[in-house]
Enzyme design. Sequence first.
Site, PDB file in Angstrom:
ATOM      1  N   SER A 183       0.795  -1.225   0.000  1.00  0.00           N
ATOM      2  CA  SER A 183       0.000   0.000   0.000  1.00  0.00           C
ATOM      3  C   SER A 183       0.828   1.277   0.000  1.00  0.00           C
ATOM      4  CB  SER A 183      -0.947  -0.012   1.195  1.00  0.00           C
ATOM      5  OG  SER A 183      -0.191   0.026   2.382  1.00  0.00           O
ATOM      6  N   HIS A 211      -5.579  -4.760  -1.877  1.00  0.00           N
ATOM      7  CA  HIS A 211      -5.330  -3.635  -2.794  1.00  0.00           C
ATOM      8  C   HIS A 211      -5.141  -4.090  -4.239  1.00  0.00           C
ATOM      9  CE1 HIS A 211      -4.978  -0.233  -0.035  1.00  0.00           C
ATOM     10  NE2 HIS A 211      -4.294  -1.009   0.787  1.00  0.00           N
ATOM     11  N   LYS A 242     -12.822  -2.310  -0.286  1.00  0.00           N
ATOM     12  CA  LYS A 242     -12.014  -1.441  -1.162  1.00  0.00           C
ATOM     13  C   LYS A 242     -12.639  -1.424  -2.564  1.00  0.00           C
ATOM     14  CE  LYS A 242      -7.929  -1.382   1.687  1.00  0.00           C
ATOM     15  NZ  LYS A 242      -7.322  -2.412   2.509  1.00  0.00           N
TER      16      LYS A 242
HETATM   17  C1  LIG Z   1      -7.381  -2.881   3.947  1.00  0.00           C
HETATM   18  C2  LIG Z   1      -6.617  -4.106   4.139  1.00  0.00           C
HETATM   19  C3  LIG Z   1      -7.038  -5.106   5.029  1.00  0.00           C
HETATM   20  C4  LIG Z   1      -8.231  -4.913   5.925  1.00  0.00           C
HETATM   21  O1  LIG Z   1      -9.422  -5.035   5.236  1.00  0.00           O
HETATM   22  P1  LIG Z   1     -10.788  -4.773   6.028  1.00  0.00           P
HETATM   23  O2  LIG Z   1     -11.797  -5.550   5.274  1.00  0.00           O
HETATM   24  O3  LIG Z   1     -11.006  -3.297   5.994  1.00  0.00           O
HETATM   25  O4  LIG Z   1     -10.601  -5.283   7.412  1.00  0.00           O
HETATM   26  C5  LIG Z   1      -6.321  -6.277   5.096  1.00  0.00           C
HETATM   27  N1  LIG Z   1      -5.218  -6.469   4.346  1.00  0.00           N
HETATM   28  C6  LIG Z   1      -4.757  -5.518   3.509  1.00  0.00           C
HETATM   29  C7  LIG Z   1      -3.538  -5.782   2.675  1.00  0.00           C
HETATM   30  C8  LIG Z   1      -5.438  -4.309   3.382  1.00  0.00           C
HETATM   31  O5  LIG Z   1      -4.974  -3.380   2.558  1.00  0.00           O
END
Ligand SMILES: *Cc1c(COP(=O)(O)O)cnc(C)c1O
Length: 396
Positions: A183, A211, A242
């Site tokens: 990220s 992501h 996301k």
């Molecule tokens: C955003 C993210 C998460 C968490 O996801 P949620 O569904 O919001 O708990 C887990 N792993 C990665 C790599 C993320 O970017």
Amino acid sequence: MYGEFQKYLSDELASIEAAGLYKRERNIASAQSAEITLEDGSKALNFCANNYLGLADNPRLIEASRKIMDTRGYGMSSVRFICGTQDMHKKLERAISEYFHTEDTILYASCFDANGGVFEPLLSAEDAIISDALNHASIIDGVRLCKAVRYRYANADMEDLERCLKEAQAQRFRIIVTDGVFSMDGNVAPMDRICDLAEKYNALVMVDESHSAGVVGRSGHGVAEQYDCYGRIDIHTGTLGKAFGGAVGGFTTGRKEIIDMLRQRSRPYLFSNSLPPMIVAAAIETFKMLSESDELHTRLQNNVDYFRDRMIEAGFDIKPTQSAICAVMLYDAPLSQKFAAKMAEEGIFVTGFYYPVVPKGQARIRVQLSAAHKREHLDKAIAAFVKVGKELGVIK
Ligand SMILES: *Cc1c(COP(=O)(O)O)cnc(C)c1O
């Protein structure tokens, strides 16, 4: 008792504030989108959401969510295995398996839970987890809950991964764990080479697609599509929060017996509530939309290409992104904060990151592109970057 504890907390909070690390919320008074309205009525262009496919305010998803409540109600008031599974939970699990070309899927309340509940049921003290140094906090926490021996390799560094794999031959089973897209730099894990090494050293492979799903790969189906690794990855975890609509929910998808074991022993699945119908119905609609057309992914890709190329032309130092995350390198921490604040004054929301979130001397502005961005939004953001960049002496 609270008096002493209160003083302790107040001191800690003051030191967080003094270090410039105190987190504040922005109160948005509109739907999440490319253009948002704040509580004070001002408008801003949003370049810091994970709304990659622009689905957060999609009318089809809103309608699917609204409509399902007439027949399936509001909440489940149960965990999945007691009385919290509706026909549609199974339908969504099948849709996710189809999307990732996997055998089975298990839903969670979040990807944080999916990662928290994936290691402990599958591995024990005789086994090894080999984890990328830049993996997400939820993977780190999930690994902590498991007794397996831990190995850590430098970000996407295949020589270092090979070193870990050699050492981990001492254990019974080995699993390599990586984020699909990291990220901070927006780089993609080299999945083909990871799978090659896994085969050479007899290891399982897990990737967190939070992501990467919806973003990377020819039609956006994630790292297995991008690196043609179908059938070579044992476990994918991901989020519905996301690209896939941005509400809540997570999943683990992969080999049949692995998912079956998670249904027996994964604690966030066994001891936490089922996803509600409105989320499940909208998620089913999301995967239906994505199976009908690649248009949103194409739009996202075009936006990333356009933004990156114009920013490089303008003289900015851009990390070579392979995803919808674009890191504008500034290197200096205070500069990154000043830059982000000035961008906000121009009505552009971007995030400034500096140590300890990124390595020392690697401060940057992170820009997240979306299929929801129109050309005029991108042009306005680029113009603001150029204006602020010149004011602060970052570009000529
Ligand atoms: C955003 C993210 C998460 C968490 O996801 P949620 O569904 O919001 O708990 C887990 N792993 C990665 C790599 C993320 O970017």
